[in-house]
Design an enzyme around this catalytic site. Structure first.
Site, PDB file in Angstrom:
ATOM      1  N   ARG A   1       9.202  52.467  18.788  1.00  0.00           N
ATOM      2  CA  ARG A   1      10.605  52.123  19.017  1.00  0.00           C
ATOM      3  C   ARG A   1      10.767  50.694  19.530  1.00  0.00           C
ATOM      4  O   ARG A   1      11.796  50.061  19.277  1.00  0.00           O
ATOM      5  CB  ARG A   1      11.239  53.125  19.991  1.00  0.00           C
ATOM      6  CG  ARG A   1      11.500  54.428  19.274  1.00  0.00           C
ATOM      7  CD  ARG A   1      12.125  55.481  20.143  1.00  0.00           C
ATOM      8  NE  ARG A   1      12.687  56.525  19.303  1.00  0.00           N
ATOM      9  CZ  ARG A   1      13.052  57.710  19.736  1.00  0.00           C
ATOM     10  NH1 ARG A   1      12.928  58.027  21.019  1.00  0.00           N
ATOM     11  NH2 ARG A   1      13.559  58.595  18.906  1.00  0.00           N
TER      12      ARG A   1
ATOM     13  N   GLY B   1      13.081  65.625  12.801  1.00  0.00           N
ATOM     14  CA  GLY B   1      11.853  65.582  13.590  1.00  0.00           C
ATOM     15  C   GLY B   1      10.654  66.170  12.871  1.00  0.00           C
ATOM     16  O   GLY B   1       9.612  65.516  12.705  1.00  0.00           O
TER      17      GLY B   1
ATOM     18  N   GLY C   1      18.888  63.726  15.933  1.00  0.00           N
ATOM     19  CA  GLY C   1      20.249  64.267  16.006  1.00  0.00           C
ATOM     20  C   GLY C   1      21.277  63.437  15.258  1.00  0.00           C
ATOM     21  O   GLY C   1      22.161  63.987  14.587  1.00  0.00           O
TER      22      GLY C   1
ATOM     23  N   LYS D   1      15.892  77.871  10.241  1.00  0.00           N
ATOM     24  CA  LYS D   1      17.071  78.738  10.273  1.00  0.00           C
ATOM     25  C   LYS D   1      18.294  78.139   9.594  1.00  0.00           C
ATOM     26  O   LYS D   1      18.567  76.950   9.719  1.00  0.00           O
ATOM     27  CB  LYS D   1      17.435  79.025  11.729  1.00  0.00           C
ATOM     28  CG  LYS D   1      16.420  79.896  12.430  1.00  0.00           C
ATOM     29  CD  LYS D   1      16.848  80.127  13.852  1.00  0.00           C
ATOM     30  CE  LYS D   1      15.968  81.179  14.512  1.00  0.00           C
ATOM     31  NZ  LYS D   1      16.367  81.370  15.910  1.00  0.00           N
TER      32      LYS D   1
END
Ligand code: ADP
Ligand code: MG
Length: 397
Positions: A37, A355, A378, A198
């Site tokens: 990063r 991820g 996210g 899911k």
């Protein structure tokens, strides 16, 4: 795409640029263990320094929840960052007020200063106007280079962008361009792959994608819910049976929108999820009650590969099987290798994110060959859900 302002439009010579970066790096015992990063911020830092600006870096680290938590200081970032930049990095013990101003005053034109963790102040996550104003007081222009934080309307990602001339940094620009090429304004036909565990975590994503894509392949555990909704017995597989109606609604919407859904036509099953477990290839019926679907079968992969060959764009989130446990990584690895080959040959724009998806592509050894791999987590998922990201909206021209 509604265009956003970039550094090429900025007048930065002799100015102080506040640059929001993502320095939420892995740290152990006060040492940075992975500088990915930090390196991601270098193009923006270098560009602004070359333009003659003073670069003031704003970042958060971990979740101090508005308190000064010494173990969550950004200070350990200073040395590795200075090494990467090849110049000293000043540190401000606070991100607003006198201490911040003093550190910035001590930084020469073309120099770099990092300010302490934004989240030591409650105003950051609350997007408190007074806190945003205190940040804005520190500089002449604002640059957001943290796409991964752009789904949050915080003072340093949103509030301050309205108080100063605001621009997208180089990493932010590259990410927005890649995402636009994948889903905003893609070359068609465009194929999506959505996998993972899911359906419940990816409902909005599926709904958004079926409205935009020409084809969508559904894999991973979530495909089991769709197979169940179609009347197949999925045995002991992971399956959200209460979502059968939802799955049917998504299938109906796909049909209405002209998106061809590719559900598995064969599967790999085992009674246990453990490395080297005996894996059996099955059609969609005849599952034993104790058998679990752990990967897509070879025919499904073949069909997916043919769909890739027939597409100009691929957008991928979610592994096709339990890739962490070989041999159930096979479908994911085979599909990833093929996509990478097409991307490398310039035949397809291949963009992936998430991820576990990023881990899976590294596991397959092909992350570098994709057109773009988003590590934004996210923010990437919210963007795939079709949501407006406040940190990006604030940069729009
Ligand atoms: P991402 O992080 O890329 O968004 P997810 O978190 O949605 O992806 O899904 C990744 C997880 O899905 C992995 O841990 C993988 O083991 C799991 N998974 C994939 N296929 C299956 C399956 N058939 N049964 C159970 N879990 C699965
Ligand atoms: Mg995940």
């Amino acid at each position: 795409m509604a265009s956003f302002r970039t550094l090429d439009q900025a007048e930065a010579a002799g100015k102080t640029a506040l640059v929001r970066v993502d320095f939420n790096v892995p740290m152990q015992d006060g040492r940075v263990t992975d500088d990915t990063r930090l390196r991601a911020a270098l193009p923006t830092i270098t560009k602004l320094r070359d333009m003659g600006a003073k670069v003031v870096l704003l970042a958060h680290f971990d979740r101090p929840k508005g308190e000064r938590v010494p173990s969550m200081s950004l200070k350990p970032v200073v040395e590795p960052l200075a090494k990467l930049i090849g110049a000293p990095v000043r540190f401000g013990e606070d991100c607003i007020g006198e201490e911040a101003k003093a550190a910035i005053a001590d930084t020469p034109a073309g120099g770099v200063c990092l300010l302490e963790n934004l989240r030591f102040h409650k105003g950051e996550e609350k997007n408190d106007p007074a806190f945003a104003k205190a940040l804005a007081e520190l500089g002449d222009l604002y640059v957001n280079d943290a796409f991964s934080a752009a789904h949050r309307a915080h003072a340093s990602t949103e509030g301050v962008a309205h108080l100063l001339p605001a621009y997208a940094g180089e990493s932010m620009r590259r990410e927005l361009e890649a995402l636009d090429a994948a889903l905003g304004n893609p070359q068609r036909p465009v194929l999506g792959i959505v996998g993972g565990s899911k359906v419940s975590t990816k409902l909005e994503l599926l709904e958004n994608l079926v409205a935009k894509l020409d084809r969508l392949a559904i894999g991973g555990g979530m495909a089991n819910t769709f197979l169940h909704a179609q009347g197949h017995d999925v045995g002991g597989s992971l399956c959200e049976k209460d979502l059968a109606d939802t799955a049917r609604k998504i299938m109906d919407k796909a049909k209405a929108k002209g998106c061809e859904l590719l559900l598995p036509v064969d599967v790999v099953v085992a009674t246990e999820v453990k490395p080297g477990a005996e894996a059996v290839v099955r059609g969609l019926d005849g599952m034993g009650a104790d058998e679990k679907i752990l990967d897509a079968g070879p025919k499904s992969v073949e069909r997916l590969i043919a769909a890739m060959d027939a597409s100009k764009t691929l957008i991928w989130n979610g592994p096709l099987g339990v890739f962490e446990v070989p041999p159930f990584d096979k479908a994911t690895v085979d599909a990833a290798k093929h996509a990478a080959q097409l991307a490398k040959a310039g035949k397809i724009v291949a963009v992936a994110g998430g991820g576990d998806t990023v881990s899976a592509l590294h596991h397959a050894g092909v992350a570098g060959d994709f057109t773009f791999v988003s590590t934004a987590g996210g923010a990437f998922l919210e963007w795939m859900e079709g949501k407006a990201l406040p940190g990006v909206e604030a940069l729009k021209a």
